[in-house]
Write an enzyme that holds these catalytic residues in place. Structure first.
Site, PDB file in Angstrom:
ATOM      1  N   HIS A   1       0.868  -1.309  -0.084  1.00 38.15           N
ATOM      2  CA  HIS A   1      -0.003   0.209  -0.037  1.00 38.15           C
ATOM      3  C   HIS A   1       0.984   1.379  -0.073  1.00 38.15           C
ATOM      4  O   HIS A   1       0.583   2.276  -0.547  1.00 38.15           O
ATOM      5  CB  HIS A   1      -1.036   0.058   1.153  1.00 38.15           C
ATOM      6  CG  HIS A   1      -2.207  -0.792   1.051  1.00 38.15           C
ATOM      7  ND1 HIS A   1      -2.804  -0.633  -0.149  1.00 38.15           N
ATOM      8  CD2 HIS A   1      -2.977  -1.692   1.894  1.00 38.15           C
ATOM      9  CE1 HIS A   1      -3.969  -1.567   0.005  1.00 38.15           C
ATOM     10  NE2 HIS A   1      -3.959  -2.117   0.943  1.00 38.15           N
TER      11      HIS A   1
ATOM     12  N   CYS B   1       1.782  -4.303 -19.646  1.00 33.86           N
ATOM     13  CA  CYS B   1       1.092  -3.499 -18.841  1.00 33.86           C
ATOM     14  C   CYS B   1       1.818  -3.765 -17.404  1.00 33.86           C
ATOM     15  O   CYS B   1       0.965  -3.259 -16.471  1.00 33.86           O
ATOM     16  CB  CYS B   1      -0.456  -3.809 -18.935  1.00 33.86           C
ATOM     17  SG  CYS B   1      -0.888  -5.238 -18.502  1.00 33.86           S
TER      18      CYS B   1
END
Length: 553
Positions: free
Chosen positions: A185, A478
């Site tokens: 995170h 990607c």
């Protein structure tokens, strides 16, 4: 003193250190309560509800991706299984703080053993546990400065979303953590904020509070009490580099005119504006799972249509590639029951899980079919049979531009077979590295094997790109590999047809490509594949990419 970790968000940040130390003592083992069990259980339920409510409130104020993350955490706090365990332990005589500690710790340890995205959420659960215990004990959780005199460098063992969700670049100059990896995170929030960040940095919490710190989010270097002249030089170089990069505008193209569309990875509508502002030519990876995370039921077809059409509106006439729901294992969804798995990263996730819940799949495919021109791709495809099945399901809904992600070595090695069934492929280098090297992508100790310059990974990319070229079909990348300007040139030289990345990386990649010819990119790619290690591959490639040094990249 110099420390070194893994740079996960580029740039130079400097300022006084603020060392976040959360000290919620473990409740004594075997601690009991006086009074009635029902009263003690009620006290625990009130604390759980209060913490969940605070997380929801922070999420509502933060918005965007932080809102999704915090609402998912609020659901974790009030998870029915955890609540039942807490109540059961209180019935056995344990005081509410100890019951919460044991229930949450057991759940945290299960997550930690799962690895990947789910393993990284174990740190979050420890934070949630401590917040509930603090409420029960009437203790304040150490917070962050409300109105700092100047931007500070936030240092911690690890950072929870509740700590970072409401921060802004005006307050924080950089992040440094001892734990975490590229998908933690801290890394996600830092990149979305545009704040330099270094994770997996041993000894970081030993930095004395208040001392000056300079953080290089590209190299991973953390300098404690640097000379003012060194700070000035680093900041000056970074500012000049950004100014130079900003002068390169327009579509992605090599110096001799070879087109390489530069696309953005986005997690939802809140990220579209930043992608447009950064000059993205479209969306190469729309992570649709962020529409589903943190919810007790899946989003409706109308809600999904609105989100996908917003992406189309942001890039009229441009590429918009939506990855279908990548749930399960590393991204748990409250409305899809999870099987018990010893190795969740190797279990029922991505397309495998999508197929198990046809009602969820039907709603998403119907929503996508109503958005003319959207390209659709499936995650975690291992075989040609799986690719063919997904293509048939899409065809029944009227979807005509269908692809799959190449994230599993078997798919890369047999890319030609998959391309016989679908219209395009897109390589996800993060998971492809994880599975190729048997190295958890979220584990800091495995970061060397997660380096996208690893020659074996480049071989898998080359195999896939060659199969796509022979089939006359597009092959994009990607994963985070696209965000490295040097590696972007190498990927182009390997035959990749488009690159998708975080919007913050677009300027550097655009400039790096424009400074080199296709012949130079191909020479760099060939040289990199002869390397014996990631560092050797990088060094060999850069010999053929002299423009990077001129750009300061």
């Amino acid at each position: 003193m110099n420390l070194r970790g893994v740079g996960v968000s580029p740039g130079i940040g400097h300022g006084p250190s603020y060392v976040l130390t959360v000290s919620v003592p473990e409740p004594p083992e075997g601690a009991t309560y006086t009074g009635e069990a029902e009263q003690e259980k009620e006290r625990a339920m009130v604390a759980l509800t209060q913490v969940a409510g605070e997380l929801e409130s922070r999420g509502n104020r933060a918005g965007g991706e932080a809102e999704d993350i915090l609402k998912a955490q609020a659901l974790m706090v009030e998870d029915p299984g955890l609540v039942v365990k807490v109540r059961s332990l209180i019935d056995r005589g344990l005081a509410a703080p100890r019951a919460v500690f044991e229930a949450f710790t057991k759940y945290r340890d299960v997550l930690a053993g799962s690895g990947g995205y789910l393993g990284e959420r174990a740190a979050d659960l420890g934070d949630l546990r401590d917040r509930v215990i603090a409420v029960l004990n009437g203790q304040d959780i150490p917070g962050l400065p409300a109105a700092p005199a100047e931007p500070y460098v936030l240092v911690a063992r690890d950072l929870a979303p509740a700590d970072t969700a409401l921060l802004s670049r005006d307050d924080v100059a950089a992040f440094v953590t001892e734990e975490g990896g590229p998908t933690s995170h801290t890394a996600i929030m830092a990149r979305s904020m545009g704040v330099p960040a270094v994770v997996a940095c041993p000894g970081a919490t030993g930095i004395a509070p208040g001392v000056r710190v300079m953080v290089d989010g590209t190299s991973g270097e953390v300098r404690v009490e640097p000379a003012e002249s060194d700070v000035a030089d680093a900041v000056g170089a970074a500012t000049a580099r950004q100014a130079a990069l900003a002068s390169w505008t327009g579509p992605g193209v090599t110096a001799d005119g070879h087109s390489v569309p530069l696309l953005a990875n986005v997690g939802g509508p809140a990220e579209l504006e930043a992608a447009v502002a950064a000059g993205a030519e479209g969306i190469g990876l729309y992570r649709s799972e962020f529409l589903f995370l943190g919810r007790s039921e899946p989003p409706s077809a109308e809600e999904q249509r609105h989100a996908y059409r917003a992406a189309q509106a942001a890039f009229p006439g441009g590429t918009v590639v939506v990855r279908t729901l990548d749930g399960g294992a590393d991204k748990p969804l409250a409305f899809l029951p999870m099987p018990a798995e010893e190795n969740p990263a190797l279990g029922e996730r991505g397309l495998r899980r999508f197929a198990r819940f046809p009602e969820v799949m039907d709603v998403q495919l119907d929503a996508l079919a109503s958005c003319e021109g959207v390209r659709v791709m499936a995650p975690m495809v291992a075989t040609a049979e799986e690719a063919a099945w997904f293509a048939r399901e899409c065809a029944e809904k009227g979807l005509t531009d269908v692809g799959v992600m190449i994230e599993i070595p078997s798919a890369a090695l047999r890319a030609a077979d998959l391309l016989d069934r679908v219209d395009f492929v897109s390589i996800g280098t993060n998971d492809l590295s994880q599975y190729a090297f048997a190295a958890d992508r979220g584990l800091g100790a495995m970061s060397a094997l997660q380096d996208p310059w690893q020659p074996a990974l480049l071989d898998l990319v080359a195999t896939t790109a060659l199969a796509a070229a022979r089939a006359g079909k597009p092959c994009g990348v990607c994963g985070e590999a696209s965000a490295d300007p040097a590696l972007a040139c190498v990927l182009t030289g390997l035959g990749v047809s488009s690159l998708s990345m975080a919007h913050s990386a677009l300027a550097a990649v655009r400039a790096g490509l424009a400074a080199h010819t296709m012949e130079q990119c191909e020479a760099a790619a060939d040289a990199a594949r002869t390397g014996s290690s990631a560092a050797d591959a990088r060094a060999r490639a850069r010999v053929h990419l002299p423009g990077l040094d001129r750009l300061g990249l």
